[in-house]
Design a protein around this motif. Structure first.
Motif, short mmCIF file in Angstrom:
data_model
loop_
_atom_site.label_atom_id
_atom_site.label_comp_id
_atom_site.label_asym_id
_atom_site.label_seq_id
_atom_site.Cartn_x
_atom_site.Cartn_y
_atom_site.Cartn_z
N GLU A 5 42.42 -50.21 -42.33
CA GLU A 5 41.13 -49.97 -42.95
C GLU A 5 40.46 -51.30 -43.25
OE1 GLU A 5 41.23 -46.77 -46.09
OE2 GLU A 5 43.40 -47.02 -45.82
N ALA A 31 36.93 -50.66 -47.64
CA ALA A 31 37.86 -49.77 -48.34
C ALA A 31 38.63 -50.45 -49.45
CB ALA A 31 38.85 -49.16 -47.34
N ARG A 227 48.83 -47.68 -47.22
CA ARG A 227 47.57 -47.96 -46.55
C ARG A 227 47.60 -49.40 -46.04
NH1 ARG A 227 42.83 -46.33 -50.65
NH2 ARG A 227 41.52 -46.80 -48.83
N ARG A 251 34.47 -52.71 -38.78
CA ARG A 251 34.54 -51.22 -38.84
C ARG A 251 34.53 -50.64 -37.43
NH1 ARG A 251 30.25 -51.65 -42.37
NH2 ARG A 251 29.01 -50.33 -40.98
N GLU A 255 37.56 -48.40 -35.70
CA GLU A 255 37.29 -46.99 -35.42
C GLU A 255 37.61 -46.60 -33.99
OE1 GLU A 255 33.21 -46.75 -36.47
OE2 GLU A 255 33.59 -46.67 -38.64
#
Length: 256
Positions: A5, A31, A227, A251, A255
């Motif tokens: 993340e 995040a 995480r 990001r 993704e």
């Protein structure tokens, strides 16, 4: 998707107030934040840490604590002060530096390496009592300045609460980066992300998109179960506009 993340190390904006950094992270869609122990959350400054914990929780941001504890130069009492800040911050993880700062791993004797491993093992055990993981910075001029030394160290520590970070040495070719993460990836918790050349010139992260996408995709399966964060560290000219661009790139990388 990589399983990581997007996050930010606040050392990126060392002179910026913590509240402003938090605003930037929220607006960038991140995040988590790793708060720098030499800039924004000093070891033992629990009131500041608790205030930032409250603000991060309200903003929906997870936290990590980037300490500059360097065992065995720093001992367990020094670590406990940093750990107190991490706990007050609500951080699930505390980063420490293995070995004496600004010293190459090749310059250590076997006895010195054992001393460092014992000290780190004790810190890992102490942090485990409070539900906080310990991760070792992966950095030039430390006991984790290359993957062979890092692997030897983590094997000598032999504690299930101690992990490794990873980041490329400035200018590290992709093939060598892949070899490193293949060797130590099973111990990696989080990574620090940037785009530098061998002379430490900074570039937009988009110039290294393929590099980072490949490295993260090829990262070995890890014993880490929490995480995982890919933390932006430093941007061109320390510019918030460059940060927003890099955050959008990160990001996008994560993704795909």
């Amino acid at each position: 998707m990589s399983g990581f993340e997007p996050a930010l190390c606040t050392v990126t904006f060392r002179k910026m107030p913590a509240e402003r950094i938090l605003e930037l992270a929220v607006h960038a869609g991140l995040a988590a934040i790793e708060w720098a122990g030499d800039a924004h959350v000093a070891p033992g400054d629990e009131p500041v840490a608790r205030n930032l914990a409250r603000l991060c929780e309200k903003a929906g941001l997870a936290t990590s604590y980037g300490s500059y504890v360097a065992p065995p130069t720093d001992d367990l009492p020094v670590f406990r002060r940093a750990l107190d800040s991490a706990i007050a911050l609500g951080a699930s993880n505390i980063r420490i530096w293995p070995g004496t700062r600004q010293r190459d791993s090749k310059d250590y004797s076997e006895g010195e390496r054992r001393t460092a491993a014992v000290a780190i093992r004790g810190m890992g055990a102490e942090a485990a009592r409070h539900g906080v993981t310990v991760s070792l910075e992966y950095h030039p001029q430390s006991l984790t300045d290359e993957s062979d030394s890092a692997r030897r160290l983590i094997d000598a520590i032999a504690h299930d609460n101690v992990y490794l970070y990873w980041q490329p040495r400035p200018g590290l070719p992709l093939g060598e980066a892949l070899a490193e993460v293949a060797q130590i990836g099973e111990h990696v918790s989080h990574v620090h992300v940037f785009a530098w050349d061998a002379d430490r010139n900074r570039f937009p992260l988009r110039s290294a998109s393929d590099y980072w996408r490949t490295v993260l995709a090829e990262m070995s399966a890890s014993r880490w179960t929490g995480r995982r964060f890919a933390m932006l560290e430093f941007v061109a000219n320390d510019d918030p506009a460059a940060f927003f661009e890099d955050a959008a790139t990160l990001r996008h990388i994560l993704e795909r």
